[in-house]
Design an enzyme around this catalytic site. Sequence first.
Site, PDB file in Angstrom:
ATOM      1  N   GLU A   1       0.897  -1.174  -0.095  1.00 54.80           N
ATOM      2  CA  GLU A   1       0.011   0.062  -0.016  1.00 54.80           C
ATOM      3  C   GLU A   1       0.819   1.351   0.141  1.00 54.80           C
ATOM      4  OE1 GLU A   1      -3.753   2.123   2.275  1.00 54.80           O
ATOM      5  OE2 GLU A   1      -3.300  -0.122   2.547  1.00 54.80           O
TER       6      GLU A   1
ATOM      7  N   LYS B   1      -8.277   0.276  11.145  1.00 55.53           N
ATOM      8  CA  LYS B   1      -7.740  -0.321   9.979  1.00 55.53           C
ATOM      9  C   LYS B   1      -6.324   0.581   9.565  1.00 55.53           C
ATOM     10  CE  LYS B   1      -6.838  -0.798   5.049  1.00 55.53           C
ATOM     11  NZ  LYS B   1      -6.219   0.017   4.365  1.00 55.53           N
TER      12      LYS B   1
ATOM     13  N   ASP C   1       2.120 -14.119  12.265  1.00 50.92           N
ATOM     14  CA  ASP C   1       0.621 -14.586  11.878  1.00 50.92           C
ATOM     15  C   ASP C   1       0.014 -13.186  11.869  1.00 50.92           C
ATOM     16  OD1 ASP C   1      -1.857 -15.545  11.684  1.00 50.92           O
ATOM     17  OD2 ASP C   1      -1.501 -17.235  12.822  1.00 50.92           O
TER      18      ASP C   1
ATOM     19  N   HIS D   1      -1.611  10.309  -0.636  1.00 44.99           N
ATOM     20  CA  HIS D   1      -1.752   8.790  -1.017  1.00 44.99           C
ATOM     21  C   HIS D   1      -1.944   8.880  -2.532  1.00 44.99           C
ATOM     22  CE1 HIS D   1      -3.022   4.532  -0.143  1.00 44.99           C
ATOM     23  NE2 HIS D   1      -3.906   4.780  -1.286  1.00 44.99           N
TER      24      HIS D   1
END
Length: 412
Positions: free
Chosen positions: A70, A248, A264, A362
């Site tokens: 990202e 998030k 993990d 972004h």
Amino acid sequence: MSVTDRRAALTDATGCGAELFAQVDASAFDAEAAADLSENVFGVFSLPLGAATNFTINGTDVLVPMATEEASVIAAASNAARMARPQGGFSTSSTRPLMQAQIQLINIADPHAARTRILERQSEIIDLANAVDPKLVEVGGGVTDLEVRLVEARSTTYVLVHLLVDVRDAMGANAVNTMAEAVSSAVAAIAEGDALLRILTNKADRRLARARAVFDKELLGGEEVVDNILHAYELAAADPYRAATHNKGIMNGVSAVVLATGNDTRAVEAGAHSHAVVDGRYSSLSRFEKNAAGDLVGTLEMPMPVGLVGGATKVHPAARAGLRIAEVTTAQDLGEIIVAVGLAQNLAALRVLATEGVQRGHMSLHAKNLAASVGASAEEAEIIVDRLIEEKAFRFDRAESLLAELRSGGAR
């Protein structure tokens, strides 16, 4: 910097030599090696591996490995860490590395009495579990306690036995699962019922890591920006729709470090989102306040079930390289670094949202991905990126048409 220059800078900072970078190249982990970690393997999937900079954690400068596709994640975390440096960076702490195994007991005629019978023989059950993993006990770990819960379900009352296991520097899933299976028959006999599920819980609320930082108000952009960030945080604390996206943003940083160190991601994400539910309502994992000087203070506490031994942390060459770059010696050290990155990532996102909006920075980075995806050369990509930013047209079809114009001599 070029990739070569970045590698030289990492070597200067960490003392790692060329052999470390050989570990992170895709060819170092071929399909045959990958076949030992998964099933039906036919190839290897790679992600960009970068290092977040500017992090000072408990007085020590740290380079943080992050694996993410990202755009802007690593840059944003590094920028937020820069804003925390004048106030000393990040302070972190953590609990003991306790994981829990659950044993579900069914067909119990007298669940309350069964609970008492199990607790009466607690020491016996703990000794039986610890006998399964003497090495873990030898290094200071093992079962430390046992709890019994009664859970009212639709059709019956389940008796749930929890083994609390100090897993030391492991993530711990294999250890606690093995212990749960080893004692389940004995526990079921004591309860006068049957054992069904015997597995760890990913609600790792006994294995917490915390981070705190003060972000300089002037570096953030002034008092108004601080107030706007607080408004953004307060919405996440009050509204689950905003909280999902807010958290998030935290996990953008957390999962990137978890992945880069061979841990993990699904276990950490499950623990994080379950921890965000308080009194039945999903809310923000982080907290933000303004101190007496008007600077922004951020805190983050969350479960952090990560390890340095077992699984991909030892098998995957890039994961081993990531751990060397971070220079961690215990799983608790790694967990605290990860939570510090999560807090930095969260602050960076809130600052952007409270000022220019998410698209400007972004999408500027996304423009580079678009240029690459249409097959532009380095020289062509530079022109295409400038045009996409100027037009605010961050679309594949526009990048494709600009490349066609360039190659026909029409775009400059």
